[in-house]
Design an enzyme around this catalytic site. Structure first.
Site, PDB file in Angstrom:
ATOM      1  N   THR A  13     -62.588   4.908 -11.052  1.00  0.00           N
ATOM      2  CA  THR A  13     -62.024   5.358 -12.328  1.00  0.00           C
ATOM      3  C   THR A  13     -61.294   6.684 -12.178  1.00  0.00           C
ATOM      4  O   THR A  13     -61.627   7.493 -11.296  1.00  0.00           O
ATOM      5  CB  THR A  13     -63.156   5.538 -13.358  1.00  0.00           C
ATOM      6  OG1 THR A  13     -62.654   6.232 -14.495  1.00  0.00           O
ATOM      7  CG2 THR A  13     -64.300   6.368 -12.821  1.00  0.00           C
TER       8      THR A  13
ATOM      9  N   TYR B 277     -70.730   9.618 -15.590  1.00  0.00           N
ATOM     10  CA  TYR B 277     -69.986   8.386 -15.298  1.00  0.00           C
ATOM     11  C   TYR B 277     -69.082   8.589 -14.081  1.00  0.00           C
ATOM     12  O   TYR B 277     -69.152   7.848 -13.094  1.00  0.00           O
ATOM     13  CB  TYR B 277     -69.157   7.983 -16.530  1.00  0.00           C
ATOM     14  CG  TYR B 277     -68.202   6.843 -16.285  1.00  0.00           C
ATOM     15  CD1 TYR B 277     -68.660   5.588 -15.901  1.00  0.00           C
ATOM     16  CD2 TYR B 277     -66.828   7.017 -16.441  1.00  0.00           C
ATOM     17  CE1 TYR B 277     -67.778   4.534 -15.685  1.00  0.00           C
ATOM     18  CE2 TYR B 277     -65.936   5.975 -16.234  1.00  0.00           C
ATOM     19  CZ  TYR B 277     -66.418   4.736 -15.852  1.00  0.00           C
ATOM     20  OH  TYR B 277     -65.542   3.698 -15.627  1.00  0.00           O
TER      21      TYR B 277
HETATM   22  N1  LIG Z   1     -62.136  -0.609 -19.032  1.00  0.00           N
HETATM   23  C1  LIG Z   1     -61.561   0.452 -18.476  1.00  0.00           C
HETATM   24  O1  LIG Z   1     -60.616   1.042 -19.043  1.00  0.00           O
HETATM   25  C2  LIG Z   1     -62.045   0.965 -17.152  1.00  0.00           C
HETATM   26  C3  LIG Z   1     -61.448   2.124 -16.628  1.00  0.00           C
HETATM   27  C4  LIG Z   1     -61.884   2.612 -15.401  1.00  0.00           C
HETATM   28  C5  LIG Z   1     -62.861   1.933 -14.692  1.00  0.00           C
HETATM   29  N2  LIG Z   1     -63.441   0.820 -15.214  1.00  0.00           N
HETATM   30  C6  LIG Z   1     -64.506   0.160 -14.440  1.00  0.00           C
HETATM   31  O2  LIG Z   1     -64.246  -1.222 -14.373  1.00  0.00           O
HETATM   32  C7  LIG Z   1     -65.473  -1.942 -14.348  1.00  0.00           C
HETATM   33  C8  LIG Z   1     -65.430  -3.022 -15.422  1.00  0.00           C
HETATM   34  O3  LIG Z   1     -65.233  -2.406 -16.685  1.00  0.00           O
HETATM   35  P1  LIG Z   1     -65.092  -3.279 -18.007  1.00  0.00           P
HETATM   36  O4  LIG Z   1     -64.257  -2.522 -18.950  1.00  0.00           O
HETATM   37  O5  LIG Z   1     -64.707  -4.668 -17.633  1.00  0.00           O
HETATM   38  O6  LIG Z   1     -66.607  -3.254 -18.539  1.00  0.00           O
HETATM   39  P2  LIG Z   1     -67.537  -4.439 -19.044  1.00  0.00           P
HETATM   40  O7  LIG Z   1     -68.751  -3.804 -19.637  1.00  0.00           O
HETATM   41  O8  LIG Z   1     -66.761  -5.397 -19.872  1.00  0.00           O
HETATM   42  O9  LIG Z   1     -67.932  -5.152 -17.678  1.00  0.00           O
HETATM   43  C9  LIG Z   1     -69.020  -4.749 -16.871  1.00  0.00           C
HETATM   44  C10 LIG Z   1     -69.839  -5.997 -16.571  1.00  0.00           C
HETATM   45  O10 LIG Z   1     -70.898  -5.654 -15.667  1.00  0.00           O
HETATM   46  C11 LIG Z   1     -72.076  -6.345 -16.090  1.00  0.00           C
HETATM   47  N3  LIG Z   1     -73.199  -5.558 -15.575  1.00  0.00           N
HETATM   48  C12 LIG Z   1     -73.534  -4.281 -15.905  1.00  0.00           C
HETATM   49  N4  LIG Z   1     -74.610  -3.889 -15.204  1.00  0.00           N
HETATM   50  C13 LIG Z   1     -74.958  -4.942 -14.400  1.00  0.00           C
HETATM   51  C14 LIG Z   1     -75.979  -5.148 -13.432  1.00  0.00           C
HETATM   52  N5  LIG Z   1     -76.876  -4.195 -13.150  1.00  0.00           N
HETATM   53  N6  LIG Z   1     -76.036  -6.338 -12.785  1.00  0.00           N
HETATM   54  C15 LIG Z   1     -75.144  -7.319 -13.056  1.00  0.00           C
HETATM   55  N7  LIG Z   1     -74.137  -7.169 -13.964  1.00  0.00           N
HETATM   56  C16 LIG Z   1     -74.071  -6.003 -14.631  1.00  0.00           C
HETATM   57  C17 LIG Z   1     -71.984  -6.407 -17.590  1.00  0.00           C
HETATM   58  O11 LIG Z   1     -72.747  -7.472 -18.158  1.00  0.00           O
HETATM   59  C18 LIG Z   1     -70.490  -6.596 -17.810  1.00  0.00           C
HETATM   60  O12 LIG Z   1     -70.139  -7.969 -17.898  1.00  0.00           O
HETATM   61  C19 LIG Z   1     -66.587  -0.929 -14.542  1.00  0.00           C
HETATM   62  O13 LIG Z   1     -67.175  -0.649 -13.289  1.00  0.00           O
HETATM   63  C20 LIG Z   1     -65.860   0.282 -15.098  1.00  0.00           C
HETATM   64  O14 LIG Z   1     -66.509   1.480 -14.750  1.00  0.00           O
HETATM   65  C21 LIG Z   1     -63.059   0.326 -16.423  1.00  0.00           C
END
Ligand SMILES: NC(=O)c1ccc[n+]([C@@H]2O[C@H](COP(=O)([O-])OP(=O)(O)OC[C@H]3O[C@@H](n4cnc5c(N)ncnc54)[C@H](O)[C@@H]3O)[C@@H](O)[C@H]2O)c1
Length: 330
Positions: free
Chosen positions: A119, A143
């Site tokens: 991120t 985070y």
């Molecule tokens: N959305 C954004 O703008 C953004 C920006 C920067 C980084 N990210 C990173 O991208 C990744 C995905 O983000 P997102 O927006 O799709 O979030 P999201 O919450 O939709 O997806 C995360 C998924 O991980 C699963 N999960 C969480 N903990 C778990 C565990 N211990 N075991 C198995 N599954 C688990 C959740 O059920 C969920 O489906 C994350 O790592 C986040 O930090 C997202």
């Protein structure tokens, strides 16, 4: 190496579902591995689905063996910055301890290609804009700290056993592949575009814009929005590079263009055909005036180009998703 199985942790989440879609489109078999703590079972439709936690070593061993996994995209984790400040231990457990279990089982199975969702929060306060990967890394919340810690472990695994890895530092992921039934649905929702769409639909209270006195052209904060379909395409390139054995690096994924909160809200209003009810609040502690990527190394070294990340396209796809789905959550 098409037809190869790729373990996609968090594959039932927002970005993970779009990564699975892109991998399937490129001929890979994405194995969505998700505990559904925040994901959606119906999003995991691009290959096999395994409901389990990343900290469950036996479940990982079974999934890797059953599906002949040769690479991993790791997106599972806790994502809400405010929660990371309130409950840092829980965050470190999920994002770091869980990742250590995953890396250990991948090592045991000799899976040597790994792509990680990092991120822009690893950088902290911007000293220069746009930010290149070499920008100082001083995260201002747990985070960002957990993501930076995982990047360090990946670099150590590369030195220790030749793990080929990539950390993609996303800026603001947005948009949807709504026609394929996947889009953004976080609970709680903290991202601007879904909040603005839902405020326009009347399914959520008016939006609060935090800060209109930043040193930016219209006084609201600038962010770099990247279409989630463009993120999906980058992960295909990343997996191919890792499978080719190229040792690791972090890459920014953004467009290099910042849009202000006001521009985004106006765009949602125009595309929705109705204004976004909103008011202005004070700046939030820790929010930067401008977070904009220098994405040139991903473009140069991976041959990646964002194709769908014009603000109008991002907002039109987000609006199409939210207005069709219409399921407000807390
Ligand atoms: N959305 C954004 O703008 C953004 C920006 C920067 C980084 N990210 C990173 O991208 C990744 C995905 O983000 P997102 O927006 O799709 O979030 P999201 O919450 O939709 O997806 C995360 C998924 O991980 C699963 N999960 C969480 N903990 C778990 C565990 N211990 N075991 C198995 N599954 C688990 C959740 O059920 C969920 O489906 C994350 O790592 C986040 O930090 C997202």
């Amino acid at each position: 190496m098409t037809g190869a199985s790729v373990l996609v942790t968090g594959g039932a989440g927002f970005v993970g579902a779009h990564v699975c879609r892109a991998l399937a489109g490129a001929g890979f078999v994405p194995v969505a591995y998700d505990d559904l703590s925040a994901g959606h079972r119906e999003f995991a439709k691009w290959g096999p689905f395994v409901r389990a936690k990343i900290e469950d070593a036996a479940a990982l061993d079974a999934a890797i063996a059953a599906h002949g996994v040769v690479a991993c995209v790791h997106l599972a984790g806790s994502i809400e910055v405010g929660l990371s400040v309130r409950e840092p231990v829980r965050f470190w457990q999920n994002n770091v301890s869980g990742t250590l279990v995953l890396l250990d089982r991948l090592r045991a199975a000799k899976v040597g290609a790994f792509v990680f969702s990092s991120t822009a929060a690893v950088y902290g306060e911007p000293e220069t804009v746009p930010m290149a990967e070499s920008h100082p890394k001083r995260p201002t919340n747990p985070y960002g700290e957990t993501k930076l810690a995982v990047e360090a472990v990946l670099a150590a695994e590369a030195r220790s056993r030749g793990l080929a890895w990539i950390a993609f530092r996303y800026f603001n992921a947005a948009g949807s592949a709504w026609a394929d039934g996947i889009g953004e649905d976080h609970s709680p929702e903290s991202h601007l575009i879904p909040l603005a769409c839902q405020a326009a639909m009347g399914t959520r209270p008016p939006l609060t814009i935090f800060g209109d006195d930043y040193p930016t052209p219209d006084g609201t904060a600038l962010r770099d929005y990247i279409h989630v379909v463009d993120l999906g395409a980058a992960h295909v390139l990343g997996i191919r590079r890792a499978l080719a054995g190229r040792i690791g690096a972090p890459f920014n994924l953004g467009t290099g263009t910042g849009y202000s909160v006001r521009q985004v809200v106006d765009t949602v209003g125009r595309i929705a055909g109705r204004p976004v009810p909103h008011s202005f609040g004070a700046r939030r502690a820790g929010d930067s005036p401008a977070l904009v990527a220098d994405p040139s190394s991903a473009m140069r070294e991976l041959g990646w180009q964002p194709k769908s990340s014009a603000l109008d396209t991002i907002v039109a796809d987000a609006w199409a998703w939210h207005s069709r789905r219409h399921t407000p959550k807390a």
